[in-house]
Design an enzyme around this catalytic site. Sequence first.
Site, short mmCIF file in Angstrom:
data_model
loop_
_atom_site.label_atom_id
_atom_site.label_comp_id
_atom_site.label_asym_id
_atom_site.label_seq_id
_atom_site.Cartn_x
_atom_site.Cartn_y
_atom_site.Cartn_z
N CYS A 188 64.31 46.51 20.44
CA CYS A 188 63.59 47.74 20.12
C CYS A 188 63.94 48.41 18.79
O CYS A 188 63.03 48.78 18.04
CB CYS A 188 63.78 48.75 21.24
SG CYS A 188 62.91 48.26 22.74
N LYS B 22 74.09 43.49 23.82
CA LYS B 22 75.09 44.46 24.25
C LYS B 22 75.55 44.06 25.63
O LYS B 22 75.04 43.11 26.22
CB LYS B 22 74.53 45.87 24.22
CG LYS B 22 73.41 46.13 25.20
CD LYS B 22 73.26 47.63 25.34
CE LYS B 22 71.99 48.04 25.98
NZ LYS B 22 71.85 49.46 26.13
P1 NAI Z 1 59.06 41.75 27.67
O1 NAI Z 1 58.72 40.75 26.66
O2 NAI Z 1 60.31 41.62 28.48
O3 NAI Z 1 57.86 41.86 28.75
C1 NAI Z 1 56.52 41.88 28.41
C2 NAI Z 1 55.76 41.02 29.42
O4 NAI Z 1 54.36 41.21 29.24
C3 NAI Z 1 55.99 39.52 29.27
O5 NAI Z 1 56.52 39.00 30.48
C4 NAI Z 1 54.60 38.96 28.96
O6 NAI Z 1 54.37 37.69 29.57
C5 NAI Z 1 53.71 40.01 29.56
N1 NAI Z 1 52.36 40.03 29.02
C6 NAI Z 1 51.95 40.01 27.72
N2 NAI Z 1 50.62 40.09 27.64
C7 NAI Z 1 50.15 40.18 28.90
C8 NAI Z 1 48.85 40.30 29.46
N3 NAI Z 1 47.78 40.39 28.68
N4 NAI Z 1 48.74 40.33 30.80
C9 NAI Z 1 49.83 40.27 31.60
N5 NAI Z 1 51.09 40.17 31.11
C10 NAI Z 1 51.24 40.13 29.78
O7 NAI Z 1 59.04 43.17 26.94
P2 NAI Z 1 59.85 44.50 27.31
O8 NAI Z 1 61.22 44.43 26.80
O9 NAI Z 1 59.63 44.81 28.76
O10 NAI Z 1 59.08 45.55 26.43
C11 NAI Z 1 57.76 45.98 26.74
C12 NAI Z 1 57.43 47.19 25.91
O11 NAI Z 1 58.29 48.27 26.25
C13 NAI Z 1 57.59 46.98 24.41
O12 NAI Z 1 56.59 47.69 23.76
C14 NAI Z 1 58.93 47.62 24.13
O13 NAI Z 1 58.99 48.12 22.82
C15 NAI Z 1 58.97 48.76 25.10
N6 NAI Z 1 60.31 49.18 25.49
C16 NAI Z 1 61.28 48.26 25.75
C17 NAI Z 1 62.54 48.67 26.13
C18 NAI Z 1 63.60 47.67 26.41
O14 NAI Z 1 64.75 48.09 26.58
N7 NAI Z 1 63.33 46.39 26.47
C19 NAI Z 1 62.88 50.08 26.31
C20 NAI Z 1 61.77 50.96 26.04
C21 NAI Z 1 60.55 50.51 25.63
#
Ligand code: NAI
Length: 480
Positions: free
Chosen positions: A276, A339
Amino acid sequence: YMTLSRICCIGAGYVGGPTCTIIADKCPDVTVTVTDLSQDRINQWNSDDLPIYEPGLDEIVRRRRNKNLFFSTDVKKAVIEAELIFICVNTPTKNYGLGKGRAADLKYVEAAARMIAEVANQSKIVVEKSTVPVKAAESISNILKANQRRGVQYQVLSNPEFLAEGTAVNDLLNPDRVLIGGEQTKEGREAVESLCWIYSHWVPRENIITMNTWSSELSKLAANAFLAQRISSINAMSAICEMTGADVTEVAHAVGTDTRIGNKFLKASVGFGGSCFQKDVLNMVYLCECLNLPEVAAYWQQVININEYQKRRFANRIIESLFNTVTNKKLAVFGFSFKKDTGDTRESAAIYVCKYLTDEGANLRIYDPKVTDKKIFSELTNPLMCEDPERVKELVTTYPDPYEAANGTHALVICTEWDQFTTLDYSRIYQKMLKPAFIFDGRLILDHEALMKIGFQVVTIGKKLQRSNVHRSFSTSSQS
Ligand code: NAI
């Protein structure tokens, strides 16, 4: 409040999985379906071996799964049935085309929005939880409205997520605040109230902040930029400390006791990582450039520059301390996740340190309590980073045990602040290492005095003392 009985989430990742698990646990009358395109990920969520490691999460998933919490690849069915849809898909930095290396790639968000418009046959509240540039909700809304079926209405809300990996369960249960942005219309306010209803099952109402959509979107970018900025600020101080004899831990303590500044997020280290901080700061830099605000863009860009400098600087100190060469030397690397208490390696500082060291021909023996071998190798041979994957495979070995990893090495490099690294038997490790045995503490977690007593040459961040000690002991050992 308008109550809800069915919600769904698109994207079963680090955010979608834990967030919806907590919602299901706190709202037993709401059916929550978490969906993803990846069959693999969904299978893991439905197994005993969850796709992400997060302390305390397993137990809650087990308690709610197949009661009011479901994991499925049938995204369309879940969308059709839900009254409210969270979009939690990934928004990585674009690595192609316009805005390459800076802009957030919104293709997954857009695909989700188009899919919703394609299948929805009744009105929906669409909640953007992914971190996006300001005005993304407006784009989502435009896509939905341009494709909307008769009688179907959409309300798009911004509800950025502030959980931190490694403490996600606690962060979700006790958030500092929940932020909801919506349209300032009657329908907009009603949609905001519905989402408030969900959170009010466990979050005190005064901790739920509502505002206009753009403020909400920008607030998420701003919060991450401020957090990253604090780390780069203390890391910039660490470089001054190393040149002057000041100790960055003491400086951080003195600065942090000022209540206006506060003591959190002031720990010097090898640099921040994770999916992030860099992405979101770059996202903001790009936004500023597009808004023709080059001075503001340059200000935030510097947060990233210092972070890259810090990672490079740490690797350089390792090489210099090891008599300016690590070629064919054996180095144990402790910690590969970005981390502690997570298996996530995205943008981990360890990746860069390992890259710089293998570029110099070092043999690395990597140990991490939660990261799989497969992940380590896929990060280190990622084509965006690595020119010669075969060479990396020759130089890097992973170990399931830290003592084994350290056996016969010239140096030990701490890249992640896992608690278990503070309680290892360093006398035992020292005995099996080549001499002089070095420890490079990239996280300031070890007892440096104790290590020096054992005989280690200790090098850490933001302290000159150790470095001069190291040099002093070099001269004494060469005299004797
Ligand atoms: P991630 O990559 O772990 O999960 C995203 C998931 O969405 C993947 O499993 C992917 O296969 C799925 N996906 C993508 N397109 C799709 C679709 N059209 N239909 C169904 N599934 C689909 O990402 P993460 O870490 O959960 O982050 C998600 C969002 O949250 C990002 O924008 C990130 O910036 C934000 N975020 C992340 C944090 C973190 O600590 N990882 C904390 C706060 C916000």
